[in-house]
Design a protein around this motif. Structure first.
Motif, PDB file in Angstrom:
ATOM      1  N   HIS A   1       0.814  -1.222   0.000  1.00 59.36           N
ATOM      2  CA  HIS A   1       0.000   0.000   0.000  1.00 59.36           C
ATOM      3  C   HIS A   1       0.845   1.269   0.000  1.00 59.36           C
TER       4      HIS A   1
ATOM      5  N   TRP B   1      -7.287  -2.814   9.930  1.00 64.62           N
ATOM      6  CA  TRP B   1      -6.580  -2.866   8.643  1.00 64.62           C
ATOM      7  C   TRP B   1      -7.479  -2.364   7.521  1.00 64.62           C
ATOM      8  N   LEU B   2      -8.754  -2.785   7.544  1.00 67.75           N
ATOM      9  CA  LEU B   2      -9.701  -2.329   6.522  1.00 67.75           C
ATOM     10  C   LEU B   2      -9.966  -0.834   6.635  1.00 67.75           C
TER      11      LEU B   2
ATOM     12  N   GLY C   1      -8.521  -0.245   3.448  1.00 68.58           N
ATOM     13  CA  GLY C   1      -9.655  -0.620   2.609  1.00 68.58           C
ATOM     14  C   GLY C   1     -10.147   0.558   1.790  1.00 68.58           C
ATOM     15  N   LYS C   2     -10.775   0.257   0.678  1.00 67.66           N
ATOM     16  CA  LYS C   2     -11.269   1.305  -0.215  1.00 67.66           C
ATOM     17  C   LYS C   2     -12.777   1.159  -0.407  1.00 67.66           C
TER      18      LYS C   2
ATOM     19  N   VAL D   1     -17.924  -0.460   1.263  1.00 67.10           N
ATOM     20  CA  VAL D   1     -18.074  -1.887   1.552  1.00 67.10           C
ATOM     21  C   VAL D   1     -17.004  -2.328   2.553  1.00 67.10           C
ATOM     22  N   ALA D   2     -15.765  -1.947   2.299  1.00 68.82           N
ATOM     23  CA  ALA D   2     -14.677  -2.313   3.213  1.00 68.82           C
ATOM     24  C   ALA D   2     -14.894  -1.718   4.589  1.00 68.82           C
ATOM     25  N   TRP D   3     -15.333  -0.485   4.636  1.00 73.02           N
ATOM     26  CA  TRP D   3     -15.547   0.163   5.936  1.00 73.02           C
ATOM     27  C   TRP D   3     -16.750  -0.447   6.655  1.00 73.02           C
TER      28      TRP D   3
ATOM     29  N   ILE E   1     -17.688  -3.589   6.399  1.00 81.92           N
ATOM     30  CA  ILE E   1     -17.187  -4.857   6.946  1.00 81.92           C
ATOM     31  C   ILE E   1     -16.370  -4.605   8.204  1.00 81.92           C
ATOM     32  N   ALA E   2     -15.582  -3.528   8.195  1.00 83.44           N
ATOM     33  CA  ALA E   2     -14.777  -3.188   9.362  1.00 83.44           C
ATOM     34  C   ALA E   2     -15.656  -2.933  10.586  1.00 83.44           C
TER      35      ALA E   2
END
Length: 233
Positions: free
Chosen positions: A94, A153-154, A158-159, A162-164, A166-167
């Motif tokens: 990253h 980590w997300l 994360g981008k 959706v990632a946030w 899930i976080a």
């Protein structure tokens, strides 16, 4: 790469562990020794005359405290190995900047993952207090650490929503499920000592993780610069 990870983690974890051990001996150990007087029956909380909150805890135990210092140093070397490994992955995949200042953020994330999130369900406990089955607590603790670490980590890398999302679910899931609880609450130790111990243990944990992140980032940056200088030569 492994040599850089190991060297950075060894110096960072050992230094942070020594400082954490000193903080533990000054702030946490007296509360623990006081609680052991109740656990062993030397002091009685209920059914007796009021006792002083300032007890003579006896002479300094060189063997016990020496082993505590060694244990803390080893534990934080292990923590630093994990932290530096994730730092390396973040930098490679990253493009994350790794130095002492950014290392403090990594240290705070480590504290939240390993200490703060599990403490919502399983706060630091003094000996002699009521507790659920050990295996169940270990499983819940491990799942909480993994879920919290993945969530942070997300959040960081994360981008998109959706990632946030899930976080958020990963952060909430262990707490919604709940930690194993004892069937009854018993214990000879005054609750004031229990709360004092928990707050001091978490405070020392925060300080130690911040230092671990700071040192890990610093030594990683130094090892990177040294490697680049050797390659240029």
């Amino acid at each position: 790469m492994f040599s850089k990870i190991f060297t950075s983690a060894l110096f960072a974890g050992f230094l942070a562990g020594l400082i954490a051990a000193a903080l533990q001996l000054v702030f946490v150990e007296p509360v623990l020794l006081h609680a052991e007087l109740y656990e062993g029956g030397t002091l009685v909380h209920f059914g007796a005359e009021a006792v002083s909150a300032h007890q003579d805890l006896g002479p300094f135990d060189m063997v016990r405290n020496g082993l505590s210092v060694l244990f803390m140093a080893l534990v934080y070397v292990a923590y630093a190995l994990a932290l530096v490994a994730f730092m390396s992955i973040a930098q490679d995949r990253h493009g994350a900047t790794i130095d002492g200042r950014h290392g403090i953020l990594w240290g705070i994330a480590g504290f939240v993952t390993v200490h703060m999130a599990p403490a919502f369900g399983l706060p630091p406990e003094l000996p002699g207090v009521a507790a659920a089955d050990l295996l169940q607590r270990q499983i819940w603790w491990g799942c909480t650490v993994v879920a919290t670490g993945a969530a942070l980590w997300l959040v960081a890398f994360g981008k998109g929503p959706v990632a946030w999302g899930i976080a958020v679910l990963l952060l909430l899931a262990p707490q919604v499920i709940g930690a194993p609880e004892p069937d009854v609450f018993i214990g000879p130790v005054p609750p004031e000592l229990g709360s004092h111990f928990a707050s001091r243990a978490l405070g020392v944990g925060l300080a130690a993780w911040v230092l671990t992140g700071l040192f890990a980032g610093h030594f990683w940056q130094r090892e990177t610069a040294s490697g680049a200088a050797r390659a240029a030569a």
